[in-house]
Design a protein around this motif. Structure first.
Motif, PDB file in Angstrom:
ATOM      1  N   LYS A  76       5.543  27.841  -3.472  1.00 49.55           N
ATOM      2  CA  LYS A  76       6.671  27.062  -2.987  1.00 49.55           C
ATOM      3  C   LYS A  76       6.474  25.569  -3.189  1.00 49.55           C
ATOM      4  O   LYS A  76       7.416  24.782  -3.030  1.00 49.55           O
ATOM      5  CB  LYS A  76       6.916  27.366  -1.509  1.00 49.55           C
ATOM      6  N   THR A  77       5.235  25.173  -3.481  1.00 47.08           N
ATOM      7  CA  THR A  77       4.962  23.768  -3.762  1.00 47.08           C
ATOM      8  C   THR A  77       4.206  23.647  -5.095  1.00 47.08           C
ATOM      9  O   THR A  77       3.535  24.588  -5.523  1.00 47.08           O
ATOM     10  CB  THR A  77       4.118  23.115  -2.655  1.00 47.08           C
ATOM     11  N   VAL A  78       4.328  22.483  -5.714  1.00 48.74           N
ATOM     12  CA  VAL A  78       3.654  22.222  -6.988  1.00 48.74           C
ATOM     13  C   VAL A  78       3.141  20.783  -6.988  1.00 48.74           C
ATOM     14  O   VAL A  78       3.619  19.938  -6.228  1.00 48.74           O
ATOM     15  CB  VAL A  78       4.597  22.426  -8.191  1.00 48.74           C
ATOM     16  N   LYS A  79       2.174  20.534  -7.851  1.00 50.08           N
ATOM     17  CA  LYS A  79       1.648  19.168  -8.007  1.00 50.08           C
ATOM     18  C   LYS A  79       2.442  18.447  -9.087  1.00 50.08           C
ATOM     19  O   LYS A  79       2.540  18.898 -10.223  1.00 50.08           O
ATOM     20  CB  LYS A  79       0.161  19.204  -8.375  1.00 50.08           C
ATOM     21  N   ILE A  80       3.010  17.319  -8.696  1.00 50.31           N
ATOM     22  CA  ILE A  80       3.737  16.434  -9.608  1.00 50.31           C
ATOM     23  C   ILE A  80       3.044  15.075  -9.574  1.00 50.31           C
ATOM     24  O   ILE A  80       2.788  14.531  -8.492  1.00 50.31           O
ATOM     25  CB  ILE A  80       5.215  16.269  -9.194  1.00 50.31           C
ATOM     26  N   VAL A  81       2.738  14.537 -10.734  1.00 51.93           N
ATOM     27  CA  VAL A  81       2.064  13.238 -10.792  1.00 51.93           C
ATOM     28  C   VAL A  81       3.108  12.132 -10.707  1.00 51.93           C
ATOM     29  O   VAL A  81       4.070  12.095 -11.483  1.00 51.93           O
ATOM     30  CB  VAL A  81       1.244  13.093 -12.089  1.00 51.93           C
ATOM     31  N   ASP A 106       0.937  14.373  -6.247  1.00 56.18           N
ATOM     32  CA  ASP A 106       1.711  14.628  -5.035  1.00 56.18           C
ATOM     33  C   ASP A 106       2.097  16.105  -4.948  1.00 56.18           C
ATOM     34  O   ASP A 106       2.602  16.683  -5.919  1.00 56.18           O
ATOM     35  CB  ASP A 106       2.970  13.768  -5.018  1.00 56.18           C
ATOM     36  N   GLU A 107       1.855  16.703  -3.792  1.00 55.46           N
ATOM     37  CA  GLU A 107       2.257  18.093  -3.544  1.00 55.46           C
ATOM     38  C   GLU A 107       3.699  18.081  -3.054  1.00 55.46           C
ATOM     39  O   GLU A 107       4.012  17.553  -1.981  1.00 55.46           O
ATOM     40  CB  GLU A 107       1.353  18.718  -2.483  1.00 55.46           C
ATOM     41  N   LEU A 108       4.604  18.648  -3.863  1.00 54.41           N
ATOM     42  CA  LEU A 108       6.033  18.573  -3.585  1.00 54.41           C
ATOM     43  C   LEU A 108       6.653  19.964  -3.615  1.00 54.41           C
ATOM     44  O   LEU A 108       6.104  20.885  -4.235  1.00 54.41           O
ATOM     45  CB  LEU A 108       6.724  17.690  -4.632  1.00 54.41           C
ATOM     46  N   PRO A 109       7.801  20.139  -2.959  1.00 55.47           N
ATOM     47  CA  PRO A 109       8.490  21.434  -3.040  1.00 55.47           C
ATOM     48  C   PRO A 109       8.822  21.770  -4.495  1.00 55.47           C
ATOM     49  O   PRO A 109       9.124  20.886  -5.291  1.00 55.47           O
ATOM     50  CB  PRO A 109       9.759  21.200  -2.211  1.00 55.47           C
ATOM     51  N   ASP A 128      13.836   9.781 -14.277  1.00 58.50           N
ATOM     52  CA  ASP A 128      14.593  10.976 -13.915  1.00 58.50           C
ATOM     53  C   ASP A 128      13.828  12.263 -14.200  1.00 58.50           C
ATOM     54  O   ASP A 128      13.896  13.219 -13.425  1.00 58.50           O
ATOM     55  CB  ASP A 128      15.916  11.010 -14.680  1.00 58.50           C
ATOM     56  N   HIS A 129      13.117  12.312 -15.323  1.00 58.26           N
ATOM     57  CA  HIS A 129      12.588  13.590 -15.791  1.00 58.26           C
ATOM     58  C   HIS A 129      11.153  13.504 -16.320  1.00 58.26           C
ATOM     59  O   HIS A 129      10.788  14.263 -17.226  1.00 58.26           O
ATOM     60  CB  HIS A 129      13.487  14.147 -16.905  1.00 58.26           C
ATOM     61  N   GLY A 130      10.344  12.592 -15.787  1.00 58.97           N
ATOM     62  CA  GLY A 130       8.960  12.546 -16.235  1.00 58.97           C
ATOM     63  C   GLY A 130       8.294  13.908 -16.110  1.00 58.97           C
ATOM     64  O   GLY A 130       8.517  14.632 -15.140  1.00 58.97           O
ATOM     65  N   VAL A 131       7.463  14.271 -17.102  1.00 59.60           N
ATOM     66  CA  VAL A 131       6.984  15.656 -17.204  1.00 59.60           C
ATOM     67  C   VAL A 131       5.549  15.860 -16.720  1.00 59.60           C
ATOM     68  O   VAL A 131       5.041  16.985 -16.795  1.00 59.60           O
ATOM     69  CB  VAL A 131       7.106  16.175 -18.653  1.00 59.60           C
ATOM     70  N   TYR A 132       4.874  14.824 -16.225  1.00 63.26           N
ATOM     71  CA  TYR A 132       3.527  15.024 -15.703  1.00 63.26           C
ATOM     72  C   TYR A 132       3.604  15.895 -14.444  1.00 63.26           C
ATOM     73  O   TYR A 132       4.039  15.440 -13.387  1.00 63.26           O
ATOM     74  CB  TYR A 132       2.884  13.700 -15.295  1.00 63.26           C
ATOM     75  N   GLY A 133       3.183  17.120 -14.548  1.00 66.08           N
ATOM     76  CA  GLY A 133       3.188  17.996 -13.387  1.00 66.08           C
ATOM     77  C   GLY A 133       2.942  19.434 -13.785  1.00 66.08           C
ATOM     78  O   GLY A 133       2.905  19.779 -14.975  1.00 66.08           O
TER      79      GLY A 133
END
Length: 332
Positions: A3-8, A22-25, A100-105
């Motif tokens: 339910k959560t993922v790491k997004i840089v 960052d751990e985000l939904p 808007d759409h950076g892909v690091y994650g």
């Protein structure tokens, strides 16, 4: 899926250390968007400039980052054909904004027009090492420069991924590439990549060597991401009615316009970025050209070094060292 993922993201501009995991939904794709399970990230100099607040786009914090990812589509938004689900694709710079759409994650949300399939023989790492370099080179050399057999082409910062792509592109078009690098340590790799000539500016005079190589004619096309004081030298070594593409601003100093040299030679000094290619009707033709040459083996993405996702900050530091030859890739 979790339910959560790491997004840089980064919450302030600055050195590599501002990047945070960052751990985000788990994000859901909106209308016209797809969600990508990211398998590899290709790093670009633009992302360092964006992180530093020195890019064409101003970061809005907390800011995402990253143009190039390869992976598998696992979800699509409304108005997107569901047949995309399960396909392996890579993201195309110039089709979306980093804010808007950076892909690091671990996953990335991108507009459907910002994805492209690539030859299945390529790995995820290679798939994340395609569009920035080859589209940038295509726009200048093929689309605008109309490179032709026998043309002399000077390529500065030649050990970058875009520089390598330009060397390969010149080769398939029958042009004569003159790769320029500061240090002798990179010369063998540039020759192996297909450069016809390599000039090491720490050891050789750039203008004199181009004069020798071209028998005094000069280079019809110059492809330069540096700017700054080198522009005067590039104007001096350019052929009459030649064209200089300035597609970056790596130099720390301002870029003075070489007016008298340009006037004497009727030069075109052309500001250029990849962002001209993607909205233009030439874009599908450019993608097909690149796909075909990748499939044939004429283009081979050169990966300098890979890092794990947890080592992204180290990967940014490595890019800033300018030690790489080709692409830096982060593997998830």
């Amino acid at each position: 899926m979790s339910k959560t993922v790491k997004i840089v993201r980064f919450h302030k501009t600055g050195p590599a250390e501002v990047l945070q995991f960052d751990e985000l939904p788990l994000p859901q794709p909106g209308p016209g968007e797809v969600r990508l399970q990211v398998k590899a990230l290709g790093l670009n100099r633009a992302e360092i400039m964006f992180r530093n607040g020195q890019y064409l786009e101003t970061p809005v914090t907390p800011a995402k980052n990253g143009y190039e990812a390869a992976g598998i589509i696992d979800s699509v938004g409304s108005s997107v054909d569901s047949s995309w689900i399960g396909k392996t694709v890579s993201t195309v710079p110039g089709t979306f904004k980093l804010n808007d759409h950076g892909v690091y994650g671990e996953v990335a949300i991108v507009p459907v027009q910002g994805i492209a399939e690539y030859p299945s023989a390529l790995s995820y790492e290679q798939g994340a090492s395609i569009w920035m370099q080859y589209l940038t080179a295509y726009g200048a050399l093929i689309w605008l420069g109309q490179i032709a057999k026998g043309d002399f082409v000077v390529i500065t910062a030649a050990s970058s991924s875009v520089g390598i792509a330009a060397i390969e592109m010149a080769k398939v078009e029958g042009a004569i590439s003159i790769a320029v690098t500061r240090t002798a340590s990179k010369k063998p790799a540039l020759l192996e990549a297909g450069a016809d000539h390599v000039i090491v500016t720490d050891d050789e005079d750039l203008i004199e060597r181009v004069h020798e190589i071209t028998s005094g004619k000069g280079a019809r096309i110059v492809f330069d991401p540096i700017g700054g004081k080198i522009l005067e030298s590039l104007a001096t070594l350019a052929a009459p009615k030649g064209i200089i593409f300035e597609y970056g601003a790596l130099a720390p100093e301002p870029t003075p316009y070489p007016l008298f040299t340009a006037l004497a030679k009727s030069l075109t000094i052309r500001a250029y970025t990849l962002f001209e290619v993607t909205p233009d009707p030439v874009f599908p033709k450019a993608k097909q050209y690149i796909f075909d040459h990748l499939a044939s083996g004429a283009f081979k993405p050169l990966i300098d070094r890979t890092f794990r996702f947890a080592e992204l900050i180290e990967a940014h530091r490595y890019m800033e060292s300018n030690a790489q030859i080709g692409k830096i890739v982060v593997i998830l």
